[in-house]
Design a protein around this motif. Structure first.
Motif, PDB file in Angstrom:
ATOM      1  N   ARG A 268       0.847  -1.200   0.000  1.00 20.78           N
ATOM      2  CA  ARG A 268       0.000   0.000   0.000  1.00 20.78           C
ATOM      3  C   ARG A 268       0.884   1.252   0.000  1.00 20.78           C
ATOM      4  O   ARG A 268       1.959   1.263   0.611  1.00 20.78           O
ATOM      5  CB  ARG A 268      -0.913   0.004   1.223  1.00 20.78           C
ATOM      6  CG  ARG A 268      -2.092  -0.964   1.116  1.00 20.78           C
ATOM      7  CD  ARG A 268      -3.053  -0.749   2.272  1.00 20.78           C
ATOM      8  NE  ARG A 268      -2.465  -1.194   3.518  1.00 20.78           N
ATOM      9  CZ  ARG A 268      -2.818  -2.310   4.170  1.00 20.78           C
ATOM     10  NH1 ARG A 268      -3.754  -3.111   3.661  1.00 20.78           N
ATOM     11  NH2 ARG A 268      -2.243  -2.624   5.318  1.00 20.78           N
ATOM     12  N   ASP A 295     -13.656   4.326   3.958  1.00 20.62           N
ATOM     13  CA  ASP A 295     -13.834   3.420   2.824  1.00 20.62           C
ATOM     14  C   ASP A 295     -13.857   4.248   1.540  1.00 20.62           C
ATOM     15  O   ASP A 295     -14.897   4.789   1.152  1.00 20.62           O
ATOM     16  CB  ASP A 295     -15.141   2.637   2.969  1.00 20.62           C
ATOM     17  CG  ASP A 295     -15.303   1.593   1.864  1.00 20.62           C
ATOM     18  OD1 ASP A 295     -14.307   1.300   1.175  1.00 20.62           O
ATOM     19  OD2 ASP A 295     -16.441   1.103   1.681  1.00 20.62           O
ATOM     20  N   SER A 296     -12.697   4.380   0.906  1.00 17.13           N
ATOM     21  CA  SER A 296     -12.574   5.171  -0.319  1.00 17.13           C
ATOM     22  C   SER A 296     -11.418   4.638  -1.143  1.00 17.13           C
ATOM     23  O   SER A 296     -10.372   4.275  -0.586  1.00 17.13           O
ATOM     24  CB  SER A 296     -12.321   6.646   0.014  1.00 17.13           C
ATOM     25  OG  SER A 296     -11.917   7.360  -1.146  1.00 17.13           O
ATOM     26  N   PRO A 297     -11.590   4.570  -2.464  1.00 16.18           N
ATOM     27  CA  PRO A 297     -10.467   4.129  -3.310  1.00 16.18           C
ATOM     28  C   PRO A 297      -9.296   5.097  -3.264  1.00 16.18           C
ATOM     29  O   PRO A 297      -8.197   4.759  -3.700  1.00 16.18           O
ATOM     30  CB  PRO A 297     -11.086   4.060  -4.709  1.00 16.18           C
ATOM     31  CG  PRO A 297     -12.243   4.993  -4.661  1.00 16.18           C
ATOM     32  CD  PRO A 297     -12.776   4.907  -3.256  1.00 16.18           C
ATOM     33  N   ASN A 299      -8.261   6.305  -0.356  1.00 18.45           N
ATOM     34  CA  ASN A 299      -7.617   6.079   0.936  1.00 18.45           C
ATOM     35  C   ASN A 299      -6.560   5.000   0.754  1.00 18.45           C
ATOM     36  O   ASN A 299      -6.842   3.803   0.818  1.00 18.45           O
ATOM     37  CB  ASN A 299      -8.647   5.649   1.985  1.00 18.45           C
ATOM     38  CG  ASN A 299      -8.000   5.376   3.340  1.00 18.45           C
ATOM     39  OD1 ASN A 299      -6.809   5.652   3.553  1.00 18.45           O
ATOM     40  ND2 ASN A 299      -8.773   4.814   4.259  1.00 18.45           N
ATOM     41  N   THR A 300      -5.323   5.441   0.509  1.00 22.51           N
ATOM     42  CA  THR A 300      -4.252   4.487   0.209  1.00 22.51           C
ATOM     43  C   THR A 300      -3.696   3.819   1.460  1.00 22.51           C
ATOM     44  O   THR A 300      -2.747   3.036   1.380  1.00 22.51           O
ATOM     45  CB  THR A 300      -3.113   5.196  -0.562  1.00 22.51           C
ATOM     46  OG1 THR A 300      -2.705   6.374   0.158  1.00 22.51           O
ATOM     47  CG2 THR A 300      -3.573   5.588  -1.956  1.00 22.51           C
ATOM     48  N   ARG A 302      -5.837   1.990   3.135  1.00 21.01           N
ATOM     49  CA  ARG A 302      -6.650   0.769   3.077  1.00 21.01           C
ATOM     50  C   ARG A 302      -6.593   0.109   1.706  1.00 21.01           C
ATOM     51  O   ARG A 302      -6.582  -1.116   1.594  1.00 21.01           O
ATOM     52  CB  ARG A 302      -8.107   1.083   3.420  1.00 21.01           C
ATOM     53  CG  ARG A 302      -8.349   1.415   4.869  1.00 21.01           C
ATOM     54  CD  ARG A 302      -9.823   1.467   5.189  1.00 21.01           C
ATOM     55  NE  ARG A 302     -10.492   0.187   4.931  1.00 21.01           N
ATOM     56  CZ  ARG A 302     -11.776  -0.042   5.156  1.00 21.01           C
ATOM     57  NH1 ARG A 302     -12.547   0.925   5.641  1.00 21.01           N
ATOM     58  NH2 ARG A 302     -12.307  -1.215   4.902  1.00 21.01           N
ATOM     59  N   SER A 303      -6.571   0.946   0.651  1.00 25.01           N
ATOM     60  CA  SER A 303      -6.622   0.415  -0.708  1.00 25.01           C
ATOM     61  C   SER A 303      -5.225   0.165  -1.239  1.00 25.01           C
ATOM     62  O   SER A 303      -4.285   0.918  -0.943  1.00 25.01           O
ATOM     63  CB  SER A 303      -7.355   1.403  -1.626  1.00 25.01           C
ATOM     64  OG  SER A 303      -8.675   1.628  -1.179  1.00 25.01           O
ATOM     65  N   TYR A 304      -5.102  -0.893  -2.036  1.00 26.56           N
ATOM     66  CA  TYR A 304      -3.834  -1.186  -2.699  1.00 26.56           C
ATOM     67  C   TYR A 304      -3.810  -0.497  -4.068  1.00 26.56           C
ATOM     68  O   TYR A 304      -4.849  -0.226  -4.670  1.00 26.56           O
ATOM     69  CB  TYR A 304      -3.657  -2.692  -2.876  1.00 26.56           C
ATOM     70  CG  TYR A 304      -3.318  -3.411  -1.590  1.00 26.56           C
ATOM     71  CD1 TYR A 304      -1.991  -3.614  -1.218  1.00 26.56           C
ATOM     72  CD2 TYR A 304      -4.330  -3.872  -0.750  1.00 26.56           C
ATOM     73  CE1 TYR A 304      -1.677  -4.282  -0.031  1.00 26.56           C
ATOM     74  CE2 TYR A 304      -4.023  -4.524   0.439  1.00 26.56           C
ATOM     75  CZ  TYR A 304      -2.700  -4.724   0.784  1.00 26.56           C
ATOM     76  OH  TYR A 304      -2.391  -5.373   1.966  1.00 26.56           O
TER      77      TYR A 304
END
Length: 374
Positions: A268, A295-297, A299-300, A302-304
């Motif tokens: 990440r 929860d958001s694309p 939000n790096t 959480r998101s890869y």
């Protein structure tokens, strides 16, 4: 009784005759001079007025008063002359065309609004139209890193065109001239200073910005460079937008290399800059609590991988850095002093934590704590 010219004896008095003759001659001479002078003055004035009425051009001089004229795109010399005659800048279209054709630079006169003077010679008018100082500027500067909504707010403040019109124009990126790979205009409306004209529209301004993006992308061989890095143009622009928010110009190539290292390793990115975009928080302001769990694309934490698109509009330096990353084993970076811009890089997380501690210590004594932990 004796006559006027007779003496007491009834004879002609030649002395009286001579005296009155001299007096009459003086009167007649004065009258002749007076009438002759008046005729001379009248003749000269009449001649000058006639010359002025029949002349095709005003005499060279300072003119009478300031006036603005607008030359439309693609206007011919004759059309420019007609506009100048209508505004009383030059006396005749014929005289202007003569001056226009005599000046080899006249063909380079650009469309735009100019400040001229009324009642000047045609040759002066041509020279003024060729002088950049005569151009009435209407410019707007779009800084790097702004999000699209902030670009629109700035443009609204400058032009008073409603933000809604910019939003509507941006909904169709291809109608603005952007490439097919652009699905959202976010990040692709290039930041720089623009001459927007006297009566701009939302679409005309955004079209200028899209056109400049195309120019820069072509100059930097963006599509070819993306392919060499096994990326697509949107990914390159996304990385460039992160560089614009995260790094000083001198550090951008190194930071670009680190981003690619982490992407290639399936790690990440964990970047605050993307969370600023996800939470719609202005850069430099504290991020809201719990932002890492959002929860958001974008939000790096959480998101890869990369976010779906740019988080702002990068300039040419950032785009170039995204296309030319420095190869290294580094995986982390942190700016340890915001005043000097000193940035430290690390290969391991333990090294990075030491650099973070240095940054935190700097924040404790910093006068401006923008970007420091709350």
């Amino acid at each position: 009784m004796s006559g006027l010219f007779m003496d007491n004896d009834g004879n002609r008095d030649w002395k009286k005759i001579a005296y009155h003759a001299r007096s009459a001659f003086a009167v007649l001479l004065s009258l002749a001079i007076l009438l002759g002078g008046s005729w001379f003055v009248y003749d000269k004035a009449s001649s000058a007025y006639s010359d002025w009425k029949t002349s095709e051009d005003y005499a060279a001089g300072a003119g009478v008063e300031d006036v603005q004229i607008t030359i439309p795109e693609g206007a011919s010399g004759s059309e420019i002359g007609g506009e100048l005659v209508d505004k009383n800048v030059v006396k005749s279209r014929k005289a202007f065309l003569k001056a226009f054709n005599r000046n080899e630079k006249a063909q380079s006169i650009q469309a735009g609004t100019y400040k001229l003077r009324t009642q000047i010679s045609s040759s002066q008018a041509v020279e003024m139209l060729l002088d950049p100082k005569s151009v009435v500027r209407n410019q707007v500067t779009i800084p790097e890193s702004l999000r699209m909504k902030d670009q629109f707010a700035l443009l609204n403040n400058k032009t008073k065109i409603p933000v809604a019109q910019f939003e509507a124009a941006a909904k169709n990126p291809q109608a603005l001239g952007l490439p097919k790979y652009v699905e959202s205009a976010e990040g692709f409306l290039f930041p720089q200073t623009y001459e927007i004209g006297q009566q701009p529209t939302a679409k005309s301004i955004l079209t200028l910005m899209a056109k400049q993006y195309n120019t820069v992308a072509k100059d930097l061989n963006l599509e070819e460079g993306a392919e060499e890095l096994d990326r697509d143009p949107v990914e390159i622009m996304t990385v460039a937008s992160i560089l614009e928010a995260e790094a000083r110009a001198k550090d951008m190539p190194m930071v670009a290399g680190i981003i690619y290292n982490r992407l290639d390793n399936g790690e990440r990115l964990e970047l605050d800059s993307t969370s600023y975009y996800a939470t719609d928080t202005p850069l430099g302001k504290p991020l809201p609590k719990g932002f890492k769990e959002q929860d958001s694309p974008y939000n790096t934490y959480r998101s890869y991988g990369l976010p779906p698109g740019p988080i702002g509009a990068p300039g040419a330096t950032a785009i170039k850095a995204a296309l030319n990353p420095v190869e290294s084993d580094n995986k982390f970076w942190v700016t340890v002093n915001y005043e000097t811009g000193e940035t430290k890089f690390a290969e391991t997380y333990d090294e990075h934590l030491k650099n973070v501690a240095e940054w935190e210590n700097w924040c404790k004594t910093a006068k401006d704590k923008s970007g420091c932990p709350a």
